[in-house]
Write an enzyme that holds these catalytic residues in place. Structure first.
Site, PDB file in Angstrom:
ATOM      1  N   HIS A 160     -20.567 -21.884  26.068  1.00  0.00           N
ATOM      2  CA  HIS A 160     -20.301 -21.105  26.882  1.00  0.00           C
ATOM      3  C   HIS A 160     -21.409 -20.051  27.295  1.00  0.00           C
ATOM      4  O   HIS A 160     -21.092 -18.904  27.920  1.00  0.00           O
ATOM      5  CB  HIS A 160     -19.012 -20.104  26.684  1.00  0.00           C
ATOM      6  CG  HIS A 160     -17.742 -21.188  26.515  1.00  0.00           C
ATOM      7  ND1 HIS A 160     -16.718 -20.691  25.832  1.00  0.00           N
ATOM      8  CD2 HIS A 160     -17.377 -22.089  27.404  1.00  0.00           C
ATOM      9  CE1 HIS A 160     -15.825 -21.550  25.970  1.00  0.00           C
ATOM     10  NE2 HIS A 160     -16.154 -22.445  26.803  1.00  0.00           N
ATOM     11  N   HIS A 161     -22.575 -20.472  26.843  1.00  0.00           N
ATOM     12  CA  HIS A 161     -23.788 -19.648  26.980  1.00  0.00           C
ATOM     13  C   HIS A 161     -24.062 -19.247  28.489  1.00  0.00           C
ATOM     14  O   HIS A 161     -24.612 -18.438  28.933  1.00  0.00           O
ATOM     15  CB  HIS A 161     -25.030 -19.965  26.107  1.00  0.00           C
ATOM     16  CG  HIS A 161     -25.761 -21.203  26.715  1.00  0.00           C
ATOM     17  ND1 HIS A 161     -25.214 -22.618  26.498  1.00  0.00           N
ATOM     18  CD2 HIS A 161     -26.798 -21.405  27.473  1.00  0.00           C
ATOM     19  CE1 HIS A 161     -25.799 -23.330  27.320  1.00  0.00           C
ATOM     20  NE2 HIS A 161     -26.965 -22.619  27.895  1.00  0.00           N
ATOM     21  N   LYS A 218     -20.137 -28.136  32.441  1.00  0.00           N
ATOM     22  CA  LYS A 218     -20.664 -29.283  33.171  1.00  0.00           C
ATOM     23  C   LYS A 218     -20.607 -30.552  32.312  1.00  0.00           C
ATOM     24  O   LYS A 218     -20.967 -30.206  31.204  1.00  0.00           O
ATOM     25  CB  LYS A 218     -21.763 -29.179  33.732  1.00  0.00           C
ATOM     26  CG  LYS A 218     -21.908 -30.277  34.763  1.00  0.00           C
ATOM     27  CD  LYS A 218     -21.178 -29.803  36.083  1.00  0.00           C
ATOM     28  CE  LYS A 218     -21.509 -30.809  37.225  1.00  0.00           C
ATOM     29  NZ  LYS A 218     -20.479 -32.071  37.131  1.00  0.00           N
ATOM     30  N   LYS A 242     -29.212 -31.260  27.513  1.00  0.00           N
ATOM     31  CA  LYS A 242     -29.806 -31.689  28.592  1.00  0.00           C
ATOM     32  C   LYS A 242     -29.769 -30.591  29.697  1.00  0.00           C
ATOM     33  O   LYS A 242     -31.145 -30.294  30.190  1.00  0.00           O
ATOM     34  CB  LYS A 242     -28.974 -32.495  29.276  1.00  0.00           C
ATOM     35  CG  LYS A 242     -28.932 -34.038  28.692  1.00  0.00           C
ATOM     36  CD  LYS A 242     -28.049 -35.009  29.247  1.00  0.00           C
ATOM     37  CE  LYS A 242     -27.948 -36.114  28.295  1.00  0.00           C
ATOM     38  NZ  LYS A 242     -26.639 -37.004  28.825  1.00  0.00           N
ATOM     39  N   ASP A 281     -33.378 -26.728  33.044  1.00  0.00           N
ATOM     40  CA  ASP A 281     -33.085 -25.527  33.857  1.00  0.00           C
ATOM     41  C   ASP A 281     -31.923 -25.622  34.662  1.00  0.00           C
ATOM     42  O   ASP A 281     -32.169 -25.051  35.914  1.00  0.00           O
ATOM     43  CB  ASP A 281     -34.455 -25.186  34.316  1.00  0.00           C
ATOM     44  CG  ASP A 281     -35.555 -24.454  33.423  1.00  0.00           C
ATOM     45  OD1 ASP A 281     -35.131 -24.092  32.336  1.00  0.00           O
ATOM     46  OD2 ASP A 281     -36.533 -25.076  33.666  1.00  0.00           O
ATOM     47  N   LYS A 327     -17.385 -32.264  28.254  1.00  0.00           N
ATOM     48  CA  LYS A 327     -17.296 -33.698  28.362  1.00  0.00           C
ATOM     49  C   LYS A 327     -15.827 -33.812  28.510  1.00  0.00           C
ATOM     50  O   LYS A 327     -15.073 -33.312  27.772  1.00  0.00           O
ATOM     51  CB  LYS A 327     -17.774 -34.566  27.275  1.00  0.00           C
ATOM     52  CG  LYS A 327     -18.322 -36.002  27.877  1.00  0.00           C
ATOM     53  CD  LYS A 327     -19.525 -35.831  28.564  1.00  0.00           C
ATOM     54  CE  LYS A 327     -19.954 -37.155  29.081  1.00  0.00           C
ATOM     55  NZ  LYS A 327     -21.121 -37.408  29.786  1.00  0.00           N
ATOM     56  N   SER A 379     -26.080 -33.433  40.314  1.00  0.00           N
ATOM     57  CA  SER A 379     -24.898 -32.852  40.140  1.00  0.00           C
ATOM     58  C   SER A 379     -24.852 -31.349  40.611  1.00  0.00           C
ATOM     59  O   SER A 379     -24.103 -30.841  41.143  1.00  0.00           O
ATOM     60  CB  SER A 379     -23.794 -32.976  38.921  1.00  0.00           C
ATOM     61  OG  SER A 379     -23.229 -34.154  38.807  1.00  0.00           O
TER      62      SER A 379
END
Length: 476
Positions: A70-71, A76, A100, A105, A112, A368
């Site tokens: 949650h940084h 995603k 990733k 960035d 997931k 995405s």
């Protein structure tokens, strides 16, 4: 037990493989161990069981959604449908997503999802039921939303499933103005972005192409600079493998072998990927493709002579029992975790360059991100700048024609005048992202004298996550 049988029998904890790579990178980071453990750990694991009526029977479906970090928010990550789905796999893939996103960035935390079903033997009607019920369960626990957690396609899912997720979310969250951004990988007609389908394969191509431009690295493995004429083997002809093969072929590389579950085909003069796909559609198999040699054991195809090996299907296909037989000079990890830590060490000693999964297959999440931004802005890419660019180009051409006193041919004029389409902007953004990501990893590897690109990529990712936490004031 023979080595071949050992390789089939031995199992690896996917999550432990990631932890080993993380620990290697941690040696280069001067920070307290406890803080590194926080980064390594999964923040939230949601394991669910829900009943679905299939035919006359009630079946209990096992499913997961893992939020690794949650940084940055939202989290995603894709959702996969497979009978092999388990908690270890989903946790590992969520962790990979965190790293990733940090490397390229993209401002997301990793996540997931997975549903333990075989979509090949379930009717479309029942897949829809399962997808919609899964989405409603995520909504109940606040595990989905444009600013919370944004799913995407993965193995066994695609635009169709993402469309059902969006529709279910929309129907259950009244008044959410940004509901369209709750999921990516949607059909273009429902807010999807052009170029998403080929994004991961194209990202693999951009990453390897950038490596092959580096004279120092090519000299170290005895290859010429550039992709032209390089012999390539690709394992897996799914969405990622097919598009990677297509772009390598178009760039002048020679696809000498293609491997699938049922076996592989080989032709030292090269295979036409489009024709192989047509053969696959007509026969149900890549085997017996004209003017090619069949190889029954897919694993043996990985050991053939080549310059580039692209495993684009399964994890752990290169392990300690076959690593010494790999002849490729460069391995590009288009799949997640195709090389085990033991194999990594063996290949490193042989001088093989491995371009790691946590960088190389980040093309999907990058595009995405572009889709998510498009959905939040409620403006399609190209709408504001396309006509402006065309008008500016028209004026420029008129100046050139007047100065040179010569008319530019109509076909050439059309090419120059055309403003950027959405797919042009998406591909340009993806190319820039992959090029910048590669050089950041390479520069860090050289400056800290790190042994390989994988460890350097992990160091880069961890440092960026630490920086995010410090900005949030979480780390002292």
């Amino acid at each position: 037990m023979s080595k071949k049988n050992q390789s089939k029998a031995e199992t690896y904890s996917f999550f432990s493989c990631i932890e080993k790579n993380f620990d290697k990178a941690a040696r280069y980071i001067p920070i307290k161990k406890g803080l590194l453990e926080q980064i390594k750990a999964c923040n939230a694991v949601y394991r669910m069981h829900f009943p679905i009526k299939i035919g006359k029977e009630i079946q209990v479906i096992e499913a997961y959604r893992v939020q690794h970090s949650h940084h940055k928010l939202p989290c995603k990550g894709g959702i996969r449908y497979s009978i092999k789905v388990n908690q270890d796999e989903v946790m590992t893939l969520a962790a990979l997503m965190t790293y990733k996103c940090a490397i390229v960035d993209v401002p997301f935390g990793g996540a997931k999802g997975g549903i333990k079903i075989d979509p090949q033997i379930i009717s479309v009607e029942n897949i829809e039921k399962i997808t919609r019920r899964y989405t409603s369960e995520l909504i109940k626990k606040n595990f989905i939303g444009p600013g919370i957690d944004v799913p995407a396609p993965d193995y066994g899912t695609g635009e169709r499933e993402m469309s059902w997720i969006f529709d279910t979310f929309l129907s259950l969250t009244h008044g959410e103005v940004d509901a369209i951004a709750c999921v990516t990988g949607k059909p273009v007609s429902q807010g999807g972005v052009r170029g998403r389908k080929e994004a991961t394969g194209l990202g693999v191509f951009y990453g390897i192409r950038e490596l092959c431009k580096m004279k120092e690295e090519m000299l170290s493995v005895g290859l010429d600079v550039g992709l032209n004429g390089k012999k390539v083997i690709i394992q897996g002809l799914g969405n990622v493998g097919y598009h990677a093969a297509k772009f390598f072929h178009e760039a002048g590389a020679i696809i000498v072998a293609l491997a699938e579950r049922e076996g592989a085909i080989y032709n030292k003069k090269g295979l036409n990927v489009s024709n192989v796909i047509l053969h696959l559609k007509n026969t149900g198999s890549i085997l017996n493709f004209p003017e090619s040699k069949n190889i029954e054991d897919t694993e043996k195809a990985l050991e053939l002579e080549c310059d580039l090996l692209i495993p684009a299907a399964l994890e752990n296909v290169i392990h300690k029992y076959n690593a010494n037989r790999i002849k490729a000079k460069i391995i590009g990890e288009a799949a997640n975790g195709p090389v085990t830590p033991e194999a990594d060490d063996i290949l490193g000693k042989k001088g093989v360059i491995i371009v790691p999964d946590i960088y190389l297959n980040a093309g999907g999440v990058t595009v995405s991100y572009f889709e998510w931004l498009k959905n939040l802005s409620h403006v399609r890419y190209g709408r504001m700048e396309k006509r402006f660019s065309e008008n500016m180009n028209t004026e420029l051409l008129q100046v050139i024609e007047n100065s040179c006193r010569k008319k530019i041919p109509i076909e050439e004029k059309k090419m120059i005048l055309r403003g950027p389409r959405e797919i042009d902007l998406v591909r340009s953004g993806l190319e820039d992202t992959m090029i910048n990501g590669f050089h950041k990893i390479r520069d860090l590897k050289k400056s800290l004298k790190i042994e390989n690109l994988r460890t350097a990529a992990f160091v880069l990712a961890i440092n960026k996550i630490i920086d995010s936490y410090e900005k949030l004031g979480i780390f002292p």
